[in-house]
Design a protein around this motif. Structure first.
Motif, PDB file in Angstrom:
ATOM      1  N   ALA A 118      -9.106  24.346 -19.164  1.00 33.27           N
ATOM      2  CA  ALA A 118     -10.361  24.638 -18.741  1.00 33.27           C
ATOM      3  C   ALA A 118     -11.082  23.580 -19.814  1.00 33.27           C
ATOM      4  O   ALA A 118     -11.758  23.096 -19.478  1.00 33.27           O
ATOM      5  N   PHE A 142     -15.904  30.179 -16.767  1.00 30.31           N
ATOM      6  CA  PHE A 142     -15.079  29.643 -15.702  1.00 30.31           C
ATOM      7  C   PHE A 142     -14.173  30.490 -15.095  1.00 30.31           C
ATOM      8  O   PHE A 142     -14.177  31.633 -15.733  1.00 30.31           O
ATOM      9  N   THR A 192     -10.187  31.212 -13.617  1.00 27.29           N
ATOM     10  CA  THR A 192      -8.943  30.889 -13.408  1.00 27.29           C
ATOM     11  C   THR A 192      -8.413  31.358 -12.018  1.00 27.29           C
ATOM     12  O   THR A 192      -9.141  32.502 -11.548  1.00 27.29           O
ATOM     13  N   VAL A 232      -8.215  25.901 -12.631  1.00 32.50           N
ATOM     14  CA  VAL A 232      -9.432  26.609 -13.264  1.00 32.50           C
ATOM     15  C   VAL A 232     -10.548  25.816 -12.586  1.00 32.50           C
ATOM     16  O   VAL A 232     -10.695  24.725 -12.157  1.00 32.50           O
ATOM     17  N   TYR A 276     -15.164  25.296 -12.795  1.00 28.36           N
ATOM     18  CA  TYR A 276     -16.250  25.335 -13.316  1.00 28.36           C
ATOM     19  C   TYR A 276     -17.262  25.063 -12.176  1.00 28.36           C
ATOM     20  O   TYR A 276     -17.298  24.144 -11.436  1.00 28.36           O
TER      21      TYR A 276
END
Length: 236
Positions: free
Chosen positions: A194, A213, A215, A231, A233
């Motif tokens: 990340a 964020f 997972t 990951v 965002y």
């Protein structure tokens, strides 16, 4: 000695006939048959009556075979370090685990959600497993939200959970920056990936929500090769 690991593997591979033959052979070599062997024989005999759907559910869950996932389209040509996906609106079943490590929260959250898809819902309905299993990580927060994607056939009206800690949520359509990597992913590895993604996005001037964020895990612990982790965002 009777290997329960081998027996479990045969069941997970849906080879109930193989499990029965193997157990019969093992027990025939034990003279006299011990109480533990008789108990195991009785357990296997009753286990052979598992419904096909139950076996399918366990096989899907623990071997990660042919599992559905949310729909998305590529919103940007894949870069070397990440890709931008446009995810469609979708419902997820989720639970929040508080005051635990990320690893323990994932364990507890997974089983709460697994019980939901195994029938711990208002319709007592068994629901197929899906991928990915996601975990929401917030900066400076010890709460972790673990989620399963709701299969497409239940998207319009998911069965309501009977566990008060489990809930249905709708995630709106959103553009998401995704970084993929292989191997077995620990909380530390997720955090490392990340941070790499965040650094790349900052360097390229890509606006994103930096305070959280996700997972995303796609494989069971039993899969040893070609594992896939991500990951996420969210783009601003």
């Amino acid at each position: 000695m009777i290997s329960l690991d081998l027996l479990a593997t045969l069941f997970l591979m849906q080879d109930t006939a193989g499990a029965h033959c193997w157990l019969t052979f093992c027990l025939s070599t034990r003279t006299p048959r011990s109480p533990s062997a008789k108990l195991l024989s009785s357990w296997v005999a009753s286990s052979l009556y598992f419904s096909g759907k139950m076996i399918k559910s366990f096989k899907q869950t623990f071997l990660s075979l042919d599992l559905p996932s949310p729909r998305w389209s590529s919103a940007e040509t894949m870069a070397k370090d990440y890709e931008l996906r446009q995810y469609e609106t979708a419902k997820w079943v989720s639970t929040v685990i508080r005051g635990e490590t990320q690893k323990e929260a994932m364990r507890q959250g997974f089983w709460k959600l697994f019980h939901y898809i195994q029938g711990k819902n208002e319709k007592e309905m068994k629901i197929d497993m899906t991928v990915p299993v996601t975990c929401l990580i917030k900066s400076g927060c010890a709460d972790f939200k673990i989620s399963f994607f709701v299969p497409f056939e239940h998207q319009d009206s998911p069965p309501q959970p009977t566990d008060s800690d489990v809930f249905i949520e709708e995630r709106k359509a959103a553009p998401i920056f995704v970084r993929s990597f292989g191997g077995f992913a620990s909380p530390e590895k997720y955090a490392e990936e990340a941070e790499v993604l965040a650094r790349v996005l900052r360097n390229r001037g890509q606006p994103f929500h930096e305070d959280f964020f996700y997972t995303a895990g796609y494989d069971s612990p039993f899969k040893l090769f070609n594992r896939h982790n991500e990951v996420w965002y969210f783009k601003k």
